[in-house]
Design an enzyme around this catalytic site. Sequence first.
Site, PDB file in Angstrom:
ATOM      1  N   CYS A 150      57.519  17.599 -38.079  1.00  0.00           N
ATOM      2  CA  CYS A 150      56.748  17.129 -39.229  1.00  0.00           C
ATOM      3  C   CYS A 150      55.327  16.956 -38.730  1.00  0.00           C
ATOM      4  O   CYS A 150      55.040  16.021 -37.990  1.00  0.00           O
ATOM      5  CB  CYS A 150      57.290  15.814 -39.765  1.00  0.00           C
ATOM      6  SG  CYS A 150      56.225  15.094 -41.043  1.00  0.00           S
ATOM      7  N   CYS A 193      53.452  13.653 -40.443  1.00  0.00           N
ATOM      8  CA  CYS A 193      53.847  12.276 -40.107  1.00  0.00           C
ATOM      9  C   CYS A 193      55.076  12.327 -39.208  1.00  0.00           C
ATOM     10  O   CYS A 193      54.963  12.733 -38.050  1.00  0.00           O
ATOM     11  CB  CYS A 193      54.033  11.412 -41.347  1.00  0.00           C
ATOM     12  SG  CYS A 193      55.010  12.118 -42.685  1.00  0.00           S
ATOM     13  N   SER A 194      56.222  11.939 -39.722  1.00  0.00           N
ATOM     14  CA  SER A 194      57.403  11.927 -38.855  1.00  0.00           C
ATOM     15  C   SER A 194      58.674  12.085 -39.675  1.00  0.00           C
ATOM     16  O   SER A 194      59.684  11.472 -39.379  1.00  0.00           O
ATOM     17  CB  SER A 194      57.458  10.624 -38.063  1.00  0.00           C
ATOM     18  OG  SER A 194      57.398   9.539 -38.972  1.00  0.00           O
ATOM     19  N   CYS A 195      58.617  12.905 -40.729  1.00  0.00           N
ATOM     20  CA  CYS A 195      59.785  13.105 -41.589  1.00  0.00           C
ATOM     21  C   CYS A 195      60.944  13.627 -40.734  1.00  0.00           C
ATOM     22  O   CYS A 195      60.758  14.502 -39.885  1.00  0.00           O
ATOM     23  CB  CYS A 195      59.465  14.099 -42.690  1.00  0.00           C
ATOM     24  SG  CYS A 195      58.201  13.473 -43.806  1.00  0.00           S
TER      25      CYS A 195
END
Lengths: 114, 200, 98
Positions: free
Chosen positions: B101, B104-106
């Site tokens: 991702c 962000c940090s999906c």
Amino acid sequence: MSGPHDLGGTKVDAPVPRRQHAILPWEMRVDALMQLLSDPTRPGGPLMSVDELRRGIESLSPELYRSLGYYERWLHSLIVIMSEKGVIERSELENRLADVELAHEREHAERGER
Amino acid sequence: MSAEHAHSDRSAEHLERAFRELLAEKGIISDAAVSERLEFMYTRTPALGARVVARAWFDPGFKERLLEDGSAAVTELGIDIRGLRLVVVENTAVLHNLVVCTLCSCYPRMLLGLPPDWYKSVEYRARAVREPRAVLAEFGLSLPGDVTVRVHDSTADMRYLVLPARPTGTDALGEAQCAELVSRDAMIGVALAGSPSNVL
Amino acid sequence: MTPRFHPGEAVRVIDKASAGHVRTPRYIRGKCGVVERICGEFRRPEESAYGRYGGGRERLYRVRFAQHEVWPDYAGPAEDTLDVEIYEHWLEKREAGP
């Protein structure tokens, strides 16, 4: 303009860091708070969306974005969003933070710690 | 950890407490709700994803449904995924999938728990889309040129789980034993499913 | 509403500047790819990020790009690809070409 978060393809000349820190209880709680505030099944509807969390994070300056820890960014964003919506007031949060810090110092003093 | 960072952690911890106390007093979020949510979070571990992968290895019909509609198939297994929109991508002898991702940090948290630190790092997010083979090599996975690399940037609403190839030499193993060969990293795509010698 | 694009169709990601929250990474804007699948309809992040949840929904696509299209200096085989989720309002048609 793209924000400090938009990292795809940025030239970074460093290996992927593989060190893992043990996630701290307060970090877990920040995560839980985010989930609860954005829960679609919340009575009366969610108070915020994941997109708002992201927007709050992305509005950080590049310097701050990189200097803050992952869940510090989240916490910062949650506070920004909840302040915008009038759920909390900045001033009351600052007052409460002072109380928390005072209580912390007192606890340490009682235990004879520095 | 530097003293500066330690200080920053401490103040973040205080700020979290102040914020949470205010939300509780205002009736927005109770302490009980936080505790309940934390308990749920602790139930989310890569073992759930590994169970899904092993089932796909053993049940071709399930695998087909999993690749067609990840969320529906996982729900069949009785796993509570709370609205997760899952896309499962299959590794084969000629195709390797990698998930990132960049924004962000999906991450498929309902099936893997919280993402590891490296997944959230600037380095991984910047480099995985541009030089995936170099990143994979850092993780110890040097893929030959006849294996195609397909990167998935989870930019929006879908979450991705890699279905690793079943290792050879596992014909004698049962489904639960096979699940133990499936690491978190294999389901992100930076590793292969382990060999049986690792568990037996 | 019928989808504007269909799996297999050649598309281009609109190359425009953005102010505020979007979910279209900078690196993919202006790049050409092929629709891999339609993911469904979701809240438009440009609205949702500012607390407006009630507005219309936007169709989301998964678009597949050749790595060499995205990064001219890509160091890998021509077959390597990159899938990115792109909302319909960030996509435009293109004539299928090389």
